[in-house]
Design a protein around this motif. Structure first.
Motif, short mmCIF file in Angstrom:
data_model
loop_
_atom_site.label_atom_id
_atom_site.label_comp_id
_atom_site.label_asym_id
_atom_site.label_seq_id
_atom_site.Cartn_x
_atom_site.Cartn_y
_atom_site.Cartn_z
N ASN A 1 0.83 -1.20 0.00
CA ASN A 1 0.00 0.00 0.00
C ASN A 1 0.86 1.26 0.00
OD1 ASN A 1 -3.14 -0.56 0.61
ND2 ASN A 1 -1.88 -2.20 1.49
N ARG B 1 -1.12 -0.87 -4.22
CA ARG B 1 -2.53 -0.55 -3.94
C ARG B 1 -2.57 0.91 -3.52
NH1 ARG B 1 -5.70 -0.89 0.98
NH2 ARG B 1 -7.92 -1.13 0.55
N ARG C 1 -7.93 2.14 -5.62
CA ARG C 1 -9.01 2.13 -4.63
C ARG C 1 -9.86 3.38 -4.80
NH1 ARG C 1 -7.15 2.78 1.49
NH2 ARG C 1 -8.70 4.35 1.94
N GLN D 1 -10.71 -1.33 -6.89
CA GLN D 1 -11.43 -1.73 -5.67
C GLN D 1 -12.51 -0.69 -5.39
OE1 GLN D 1 -9.17 -2.62 -1.96
NE2 GLN D 1 -10.74 -1.39 -0.94
N ASN E 1 -13.85 1.00 0.59
CA ASN E 1 -12.95 0.36 1.54
C ASN E 1 -13.68 0.19 2.87
OD1 ASN E 1 -10.21 -0.63 2.14
ND2 ASN E 1 -10.21 1.01 3.66
N ALA F 1 -12.72 -3.92 0.56
CA ALA F 1 -12.11 -4.74 1.60
C ALA F 1 -12.98 -4.75 2.86
CB ALA F 1 -10.71 -4.23 1.93
N SER G 1 -12.06 -8.43 -1.62
CA SER G 1 -10.89 -8.06 -0.82
C SER G 1 -11.23 -8.08 0.66
CB SER G 1 -10.34 -6.69 -1.23
OG SER G 1 -11.34 -5.70 -1.19
N GLN H 1 -9.23 -7.57 4.81
CA GLN H 1 -8.07 -7.10 5.55
C GLN H 1 -7.39 -8.29 6.24
OE1 GLN H 1 -7.86 -4.55 4.14
NE2 GLN H 1 -8.80 -2.73 5.04
N TYR I 1 -8.34 -10.80 -2.65
CA TYR I 1 -7.20 -9.89 -2.57
C TYR I 1 -7.08 -9.44 -1.11
CZ TYR I 1 -6.84 -9.43 -7.67
OH TYR I 1 -6.64 -9.67 -9.01
N ALA J 1 -6.16 -6.89 1.07
CA ALA J 1 -5.92 -5.48 0.78
C ALA J 1 -4.87 -4.87 1.69
CB ALA J 1 -7.23 -4.69 0.89
#
Length: 574
Positions: A81, A109, A157, A203, A206, A251, A288, A290, A331, A333
């Motif tokens: 990230n 990302r 994202r 994505q 979030n 995510a 996605s 976490q 994925y 994230a």
């Protein structure tokens, strides 16, 4: 003892004790094994964790479908990230991307905040917040160009609505959804059109299952159905721009709460189930999640629905499989461990040393590759912050590089790991896999397959316990396959479909396949992992502990039958 319940509990505890004693007598191998199933560093925590691990068979095992081909898993899974949009100086953006590429990462990302691109009103992509005025796309054009220059792929994202998209501005929080989801879909389409043929992974939102990511006012309830509506609108727009785009559902944050109002959220497994019921299954190509380890390491294999550890991804995979989405990847994230110092009071993300963080991130990638073939990309959280003004906040200590570009131990450890030779791991792979090295007369044959003529060779390294090759051939065709540099084995292939299976011990192996005659299409390569042997002492300990756990739970259940449960609307007595 007045009845058999006490004796049952005593016997159960005795069996648990026998199990622990047997495990202890296993010698030094015990503590190593205990770490591989609990991810705990402290010896007492490891033993307690083993007891938790031994209860795994008491719960339904998640359905993982490891032998199903999964889309979008042929590329290296190494992501990280970034906060490139917060770097004011273009030189610092480039230095960041260069260091990421030098470390061996393959994915970035990166957020493209809606509020930073369509700033002042609908259809207005000029940034007039400072002089001189400029295109709001300028910074993001630079980020896309940098990724291309350094051979990195972007996961963009899309999130953070501008204030104008809500009648009440930011009264419900900066991340509250727009009043009209079509406004978000318009923005998603604008981004996709600008970067068509250059960015393929988006994505959508979030952590939509928690506050403040879906609003932070007292009445801002998390809403799986509303999120599904927003996701589906964006999905249709992105696919209309380019069918090759991979749409990734936002995510999901691991949480245990069932209270949809701030500061809580909805349990990620429950949220996903409601998404499917609302029709989300036809609106994403990948999901996605976490991947935070919090208080235990990446080898934690305890399956406890009310505990958050890195294993939680298995429950998400289970929901996907049950809804017919076994072919879709996950994925990860954000994946990380927090090296927060003692002087920072907030320890909600756990606490490890910088050295542990470095080791855990490497071990996490290794476990994902060997055990979770349904994960396409795992992205470390995170590379660096733009400045050090957040040193008093715990999330700052996920970084692997300081704001002044000083590498932390995790950067060095990952750089060493990511530069290892390419490797194929357990799972079902196409001939497009990144570890394969091709020589001679091969040609693309569609859907990831390759067609080879006599003299064509392919070589690779794999980790696993057996190897199975699948494909088709025309006429009289022959293959020669050699493992680990040993004598090759010859196979005469029938016309039409064929399969060749070669057993091998669990470990690292090399393979070389040569077309000797005819035309051969190599379509799939299946790498399996056989069960690894457990020593008799560990087996005895496992069995005794399991029996003890069953008896103890049975005794608890029988005891519970004789007690009046408190009403649901009041807490149990102290």
């Amino acid at each position: 003892m007045r009845d058999g319940r006490g004796w049952g509990t005593a016997i159960a505890l005795a069996l648990v004790g026998l199990g622990l004693l047997s495990l202890w007598r296993a010698g030094p191998a015990l503590m190593d094994w205990a770490y591989t199933v609990t991810g705990e560093e402290n010896p007492l925590a490891r033993l307690r964790g083993v007891l938790h691990y031994l209860t795994n068979p008491l719960r339904p095992a998640p359905l993982l479908a490891p032998d199903v081909p999964v889309a979008h898993t042929e590329d290296p899974p190494f992501g990280i990230n970034t906060f490139l949009e917060q770097e004011v100086e273009p030189e610092k953006r480039e230095r960041t991307v260069r260091m990421i590429a030098e470390a061996g990462f393959r994915w970035i990302r990166q957020e493209f905040p809606w509020a930073d691109i369509e700033i002042h009103g609908k259809g207005d992509f000029e940034d007039r917040r400072h002089l001189p005025h400029r295109s709001a796309w300028e910074k993001y054009d630079h980020i896309v160009a940098l990724a291309e220059r350094y051979g990195l792929r972007l996961i963009v994202r899309l999130t953070s609505p501008p204030a104008w998209s809500r009648r009440d501005g930011e009264a419900r929080g900066a991340f509250a959804p727009p009043d009209n989801p079509e406004d978000f879909a318009d923005f998603a389409e604008a981004v996709a059109r600008r970067y068509r043929g250059r960015v393929f992974h988006y994505q959508i939102w979030n952590e939509p299952n928690i506050a403040p990511e879906w609003g932070s006012c007292p009445t801002c309830a998390v809403d799986p159905e509303a999120y599904t509506d927003l996701l589906c609108r964006a999905y249709r727009r992105l696919k209309a721009v380019d069918p090759r785009i991979v749409v990734i559902a936002g995510a999901l944050a691991p949480t245990l709460s069932l209270n949809p109002y701030p500061p809580n959220g909805i349990n990620d497994v429950v949220f996903l189930e409601r998404m499917y019921r609302a029709g989300a299954g036809s609106c994403f190509d990948a999901l996605s999640v976490q991947g935070y380890g919090l208080w235990s390491g990446p080898t934690d294999r305890r399956l406890r629905p009310y505990v958050i550890n890195i294993n939680r991804a298995l429950y998400i995979r289970d929901v996907m499989v049950r809804h017919g989405d076994a072919h879709k990847p996950i994925y990860i994230a954000e994946m990380g461990w927090n090296a927060v110092p003692d002087w920072v009071g907030d320890k909600r993300f756990g606490q490890v040393t910088e050295e542990q963080k470095a080791r855990y991130l490497v071990e996490a990638f290794e476990r994902i590759r060997r055990e979770w073939p349904w994960v396409a990309v795992a992205s470390v959280w995170f590379f660096k912050r733009a400045s050090d003004r957040e040193r008093d906040q715990s999330f700052y200590y996920f970084a692997i590089v300081e704001p002044d570009f000083t590498p932390l131990p995790a950067y060095q450890a990952l750089k060493s790991y990511l530069h290892q030779p390419p490797r194929m791991d357990p799972g079902v792979h196409t001939a497009a896999h990144w570890a394969l090295r091709w020589e001679g007369p091969w040609a693309e044959a569609g859907e990831g397959a390759r067609r080879g003529a006599p003299g064509a060779r392919v070589m690779w390294t794999f980790y696993g316990g057996r190897l199975r090759l699948e494909g088709t051939s025309e006429g009289d065709a022959r293959l020669r396959v050699a493992l680990d540099g040993g004598p090759p084995r010859a196979f005469r292939l029938p016309a039409g479909s064929w399969a060749v299976e070669l057993p091998s011990g669990v470990g690292l192996h090399s393979a070389e396949v040569t077309v000797e005659a005819g035309t051969v299409v190599l379509a799939r390569i299946r790498v399996g992992r056989e069960g690894e042997a457990i020593s008799p002492a560990l087996s005895l300990g496992w069995l005794a502990g399991l029996m003890g756990g069953l008896l103890y739970r049975s005794a608890r259940w029988r005891s519970q039958e004789h007690r009046d449960a408190p009403p649901d609307d009041r807490p149990p007595p102290p």
